[in-house]
Structures are given as C-alpha cells and as structure tokens.
Design a protein around this motif. Structure first.
Motif, PDB file in Angstrom:
ATOM      1  N   LEU A 133       0.831  -1.184  -0.083  1.00 15.75           N
ATOM      2  CA  LEU A 133       0.086   0.030   0.079  1.00 15.75           C
ATOM      3  C   LEU A 133       0.712   1.251   0.153  1.00 15.75           C
ATOM      4  O   LEU A 133       0.437   2.250  -0.453  1.00 15.75           O
ATOM      5  CB  LEU A 133      -1.024   0.064   1.283  1.00 15.75           C
ATOM      6  N   ASP A 134       1.935   1.221   0.690  1.00 17.96           N
ATOM      7  CA  ASP A 134       3.060   2.522   0.444  1.00 17.96           C
ATOM      8  C   ASP A 134       3.373   2.672  -0.752  1.00 17.96           C
ATOM      9  O   ASP A 134       3.780   4.006  -1.226  1.00 17.96           O
ATOM     10  CB  ASP A 134       4.165   2.094   1.511  1.00 17.96           C
ATOM     11  N   ILE A 135       3.570   1.708  -1.833  1.00 20.41           N
ATOM     12  CA  ILE A 135       3.936   2.107  -3.160  1.00 20.41           C
ATOM     13  C   ILE A 135       2.744   2.582  -3.704  1.00 20.41           C
ATOM     14  O   ILE A 135       2.753   3.641  -4.523  1.00 20.41           O
ATOM     15  CB  ILE A 135       4.295   0.714  -3.687  1.00 20.41           C
ATOM     16  N   LEU A 136       1.533   2.152  -3.582  1.00 24.56           N
ATOM     17  CA  LEU A 136       0.333   2.689  -4.162  1.00 24.56           C
ATOM     18  C   LEU A 136       0.098   3.919  -3.637  1.00 24.56           C
ATOM     19  O   LEU A 136      -0.362   4.995  -4.444  1.00 24.56           O
ATOM     20  CB  LEU A 136      -0.968   1.688  -3.944  1.00 24.56           C
ATOM     21  N   GLY A 154       7.504  -2.913 -11.931  1.00 22.08           N
ATOM     22  CA  GLY A 154       6.534  -3.981 -12.324  1.00 22.08           C
ATOM     23  C   GLY A 154       5.160  -3.323 -12.611  1.00 22.08           C
ATOM     24  O   GLY A 154       4.287  -3.489 -13.524  1.00 22.08           O
ATOM     25  N   THR A 155       4.718  -2.699 -11.228  1.00 19.96           N
ATOM     26  CA  THR A 155       3.592  -1.993 -11.139  1.00 19.96           C
ATOM     27  C   THR A 155       3.199  -1.201 -12.259  1.00 19.96           C
ATOM     28  O   THR A 155       2.126  -0.783 -12.720  1.00 19.96           O
ATOM     29  CB  THR A 155       3.119  -1.495  -9.897  1.00 19.96           C
ATOM     30  N   ALA A 156       4.328  -0.144 -12.408  1.00 25.48           N
ATOM     31  CA  ALA A 156       4.083   0.998 -13.194  1.00 25.48           C
ATOM     32  C   ALA A 156       3.980   0.457 -14.701  1.00 25.48           C
ATOM     33  O   ALA A 156       3.154   0.834 -15.346  1.00 25.48           O
ATOM     34  CB  ALA A 156       5.481   1.662 -13.237  1.00 25.48           C
ATOM     35  N   ASN A 157       4.741  -0.731 -15.259  1.00 24.88           N
ATOM     36  CA  ASN A 157       4.645  -1.177 -16.528  1.00 24.88           C
ATOM     37  C   ASN A 157       3.367  -1.523 -16.541  1.00 24.88           C
ATOM     38  O   ASN A 157       2.820  -1.651 -17.721  1.00 24.88           O
ATOM     39  CB  ASN A 157       5.827  -2.161 -16.762  1.00 24.88           C
ATOM     40  N   PHE A 158       2.888  -2.433 -15.747  1.00 17.88           N
ATOM     41  CA  PHE A 158       1.409  -3.171 -15.819  1.00 17.88           C
ATOM     42  C   PHE A 158       0.680  -2.167 -15.984  1.00 17.88           C
ATOM     43  O   PHE A 158      -0.359  -2.192 -16.929  1.00 17.88           O
ATOM     44  CB  PHE A 158       1.326  -3.792 -14.357  1.00 17.88           C
ATOM     45  N   VAL A 177       5.070   7.890  -7.311  1.00 22.62           N
ATOM     46  CA  VAL A 177       4.413   6.586  -8.104  1.00 22.62           C
ATOM     47  C   VAL A 177       3.482   6.799  -8.776  1.00 22.62           C
ATOM     48  O   VAL A 177       3.027   6.252 -10.167  1.00 22.62           O
ATOM     49  CB  VAL A 177       4.712   5.261  -7.169  1.00 22.62           C
ATOM     50  N   ARG A 178       2.214   6.918  -8.136  1.00 25.92           N
ATOM     51  CA  ARG A 178       0.851   7.262  -8.547  1.00 25.92           C
ATOM     52  C   ARG A 178       0.809   8.229  -9.785  1.00 25.92           C
ATOM     53  O   ARG A 178       0.309   7.897 -10.671  1.00 25.92           O
ATOM     54  CB  ARG A 178      -0.092   7.720  -7.471  1.00 25.92           C
ATOM     55  N   MET A 179       1.409   9.297  -9.655  1.00 28.87           N
ATOM     56  CA  MET A 179       1.265  10.558 -10.553  1.00 28.87           C
ATOM     57  C   MET A 179       2.232   9.953 -11.811  1.00 28.87           C
ATOM     58  O   MET A 179       1.739  10.408 -12.862  1.00 28.87           O
ATOM     59  CB  MET A 179       1.678  11.744 -10.110  1.00 28.87           C
TER      60      MET A 179
END
Length: 502
Positions: free
Chosen positions: A273-276, A411-415, A281-283
């Motif tokens: 959750l701290d990454i999201l 990986g999350t950003a690419n996803f 990271v989000r913007m």
C-alpha cells in the motif's frame, strides 16, 4: 520520520560497491537481448498471421494469436516485479527467459491454431516480465542521477523491434516458413541466458524475505484477463453494449474490487500500500500510462490513416511510422542526458509534451489536407516531445521507493501502462470501427482498405482520433505537473536515507 520506513532503511542490505562502466555494459547487453526477445515477439507475428491462418486451416480465430500473448504478458507483469524483490533479479529473469524459450519451441511445433494459441499464452508468461525486470536491473546498477542516460537503451530496443518485427515476420513467412519466427527465439534466448547468467551475479542484492500473496496474484491476474478480453472483443467480435462484453466488464470490476479488498486485508499484499500511496509513483504511472497508451494507439491506427487517407501501400504505410518511433528515441535520449545535469529535470518533459500538444492540434485541424511530408514531420515533433517524458517518469518512480521495492514498483508501473495502452487502443477502435458501422461485425483495423470506406469519412474519423490523442497527451502533461520533483539520488548508498527523510 515514519518508523516503518525507518525500520526498512535499517534492515536494507548494505549496497555493493559501485559498478564500473564495463560491468554495467556487460550486463546491459544481456538484458537488452532479453528485452528484445519480448518486444520483437509483439510485432513480428502480425505480418505472418495470414500465412499462419492459411497453413493451419483457420483464419477465423487468428486474433487469438495476439490476444493470448497479450493476456498472459500483461497479467504477470506485476507478479514478476514482486518475485524479483523476493528471490532476486537474476533467478527471476533467467526463469522468464526459459519459459519464453519453451513457449517459443511449442509455438514452432504447433500442429493447429488452438495449440499455437496455448503456446503463445505460455510464451507470454515468460515474456511478460522481461521488460520490467530489465528496467529494475538498470536501477540496481545505476544511481537515479545517472539512470536517465541508460533508459535510451530501452527505447532503442523498442524502436528496433518496431521497425524490424513487421518486415522480418512477412519475409520469413513468405520465403521460409512461419515457424521460423518462433525458432529464432531459441538461439537468441540461449544467448540472453548465457550473457546474463554470470553477469547478473555481480548485481547488488536488495531482495528481502517476503510472502507471495497468492490470492492477490490470482485476483489481479483474473481481473486483468477479463478486462483485456472485453477490450479486445468489444467493437470487433461483439458490440460494446452486448451481453458478452457487459458480462466481462462486470466480472472484471468484481475481481478488481476483490483485489482492492485483498490489498487492504492481506498481511503482505502483492502490491504494498505504501507504493500505491506514494504520490510520485501514482502520478508518474498515470502520466506515463496516458502518454504511452496514446503512443501505442497511434502506432496501431496510423497505418490505417496512411492507407485510407494518404493512399499509401501497406509497405509504405509501415515506413510512415518511422518518424513516430525514431522521434521517441531521440526525445528519450535528450531527456535522459538532461537528467544527469539539471536539478529541475521535470522541465524538459513539460516543454516536450507542450510541443507534442501543439503538433497534435495541428494534425487534428489539418488531417486529410496536409501534404505527407509536413504530416510526417509533425509526427516526428509529437514523438520527440513524448519521448522526453519516458525516462523522467521511470526514473522518478524508481527514485521514490526503497531499493528492495524497485522490482515491485517498476513492475506495477509497467503493468498499468499496458492497461492504459489497451484502454486507449479500444477508444481509438471504437472511434474508427464505430464510425464506419463495423462494430461487432468481426472487422478490425487490419481489414480497413481504401475503397471500402470513402476517404471523407476516414478523414473525419481520424480528426476524432487525433483529437483523442491530444486529450491523451494533455492528461499526461497534467499528471506530470502534479508529480513531485524530488532530488535524484547521486549514489545508491543514499537510497534509504533520502526516502526515509521524505
């Protein structure tokens, strides 16, 4: 200071000594080859598909050759990032290469179309994480302040695969046999394995003991696949308002809600959750999703413009994409170099996207009336502006997380970039196919030929497509402006200290 972040900082392993340029280069060649495998396989198959359909006796379900790979490769991207943070980059990257090579051999030996579709799914399971892992490995080797200059290698791989893939696919299918487009992955895959196996042992180690959230991974995989199926079939195989598409979208929404619940209740969720919650990271992810999604949509539908509006042949319509692909690499190169020297590095992509918006506005206004040469020049300007954003978004996201979270964050950003691309391609498809009344009839952008639809109609539809592209780039600029511009760490050892201080 946040105690949890402070604990992470103290528990993080001591970084290895800085790697020399020779060490970085030896590893870089191997991971570039692994990336090239995944990127090439997304483009080389398209031009060979008619031949494959004829020889396997099934042209009705050809789209599944592309769809199955897309489903698998997109769904496993965040999983690869998490596994890399748990088990280390080397073992996960090598595993991905092995699965990709096994899938490629199965594709080449496929006796029927549906066996080929299944083999392509296996191939996608291997190829899905290679690009995100390559970006993560670069982040392990190079501190953020210097990382932008290496992002150009990634852009170059994509440009090369975009240019070579369609040409190689057509030539191999006609002159040799369609199976050769899969057989060539075996020597390249073995070379990538050999080049990276020993070289990656020199990487600094950041993995930590983690639990893999199997339920969360299952939910996000199922949610992604159902969403992509809806986006792939909507407007082509079924009308957007039909029961099958509505059912897939409803099921995907339910699964996404289940994944959101799992993120809040799991002891260690698949995506922390701290990454999201991290605003950078989000913007950065949303900005890159709009920018790259719009770029992908243009690369798919611009050949239709060249054939139906400009009257070019299929061969020359592919060459018309050169300004778009080359401009992106040049923009990424200039922006990556600027990041090593500028404190306010975000100004470069802000200016670049502003220029891209101006170029897109001119393309929208003068679509169908502008001569081909200035049209291609404007395409180059647009892609040059977009390219300036790519290294800034990637490096900013990696700069904002702890070293042991690099794989998950990348990986999350690419996803989400891939999901954004699928959404925008679906929007473009709805504009073009819906505008000619082909929605749900089994038509696709490949079936549009000059003479089937009158030129005036296509000009009007592409004004809408270019207008939608303008909106996509405007959204990318908006979220980029909202992304915090944090100082880039100049030394890897500063990682935990800088982030914990934030």
């Amino acid at each position: 200071m946040d105690k949890r972040v402070d604990d992470h900082a103290h528990q993080a392993p001591t970084p290895a000594a800085p790697m020399s340029h020779e060490d970085i280069r030896s590893i870089l060649f191997g991971i570039m080859l692994a990336m090239f495998l995944a990127a090439l396989d997304q483009t080389i198959v398209a031009t060979a598909m008619p031949t494959i359909g004829r020889e396997l006796g099934d042209v009705t379900h050809l789209s599944w050759i592309v769809t199955s790979y897309l489903l698998a490769s997109t769904a496993v991207t965040p999983l690869y990032g998490k596994l890399a943070d748990i088990h280390g980059r080397r073992v996960v990257l090598l595993s991905g290469i092995v699965v990709f090579v096994i899938g490629s051999a199965a594709c080449a030996l496929a006796p029927s179309l549906w066996v080929l579709v299944l083999a392509r799914f296996v191939q996608g399971l291997g190829g899905g994480g290679l690009i995100a892992l390559a970006q993560t490995i670069i982040a392990d080797m190079v501190p953020p302040k210097e990382r932008g200059r290496y992002q150009v290698y990634i852009a170059t791989v994509f440009m090369t695969s975009s240019l070579l893939g369609p040409v190689l696919g057509g030539v191999i299918a006609e002159a040799l046999h369609w199976s050769v487009i899969f057989w060539i992955n075996l020597p390249m895959g073995l070379a990538a394995y050999w080049m990276t196996s020993s070289a990656l042992k020199r990487l600094p180690r950041h993995e930590r003991p983690h639990k893999l959230d199997v339920l969360g991974a299952t939910l996000i995989t199922a949610a992604t696949m159902t969403l992509l199926l809806a986006l792939s079939w909507g407007g082509t195989h079924y009308p957007w308002m039909s029961a099958p598409i509505g059912g897939l979208i409803a099921l995907s929404l339910l699964l996404w809600l289940g994944f959101a619940w799992r993120l809040r209740t799991a002891d260690e969720p698949l995506i922390p959750l701290d990454i999201l919650a991290n605003p950078v990271v989000r913007m950065g992810t949303i900005a890159a999703g709009f920018g790259m999604g719009t770029f992908i949509g243009l690369t798919i539908y611009l050949p239709v413009y060249f054939e139906t509006v400009a009257g070019l042949s299929a061969t020359y319509s592919g060459l018309g994409l050169l300004p778009l692909t080359c401009g992106t690499v040049l923009g990424a190169t200039s922006s990556g170099q600027a990041m090593t020297r500028l404190t306010h590095y975000r100004r470069v992509p802000v200016a670049g996207l502003s220029v891209a918006l101006l170029g897109m506005a001119l393309l929208t206004i003068y679509a169908g009336t502008m001569p081909l040469a200035p049209f291609c020049l404007l395409l180059g300007v647009v892609s040059l502006g977009l390219g300036t954003m790519l290294p800034v978004a990637t490096v900013s996201i990696q700069n904002a997380v702890l070293p042991h979270q690099l794989g998950t964050a990348t990986g999350t950003a690419n996803f989400f970039r891939q999901i954004g691309g699928a959404l925008i391609v679906a929007v473009f498809g709805a504009i073009v196919l819906g505008g000619i009344g082909a929605t749900g009839s089994g038509a696709s952008h490949e079936t549009l030929k000059l003479g089937v639809v009158d030129r005036e109609t296509m000009v009007r539809l592409f004004q809408y497509v270019f207008g939608a592209s303008f909106v996509g780039f405007a959204c990318a600029l908006f979220f980029l402006l909202r992304m915090e511009e944090r100082p880039l760490r100049g030394r890897a050892v500063e990682a935990a200290k800088t982030i914990a201080g934030d």
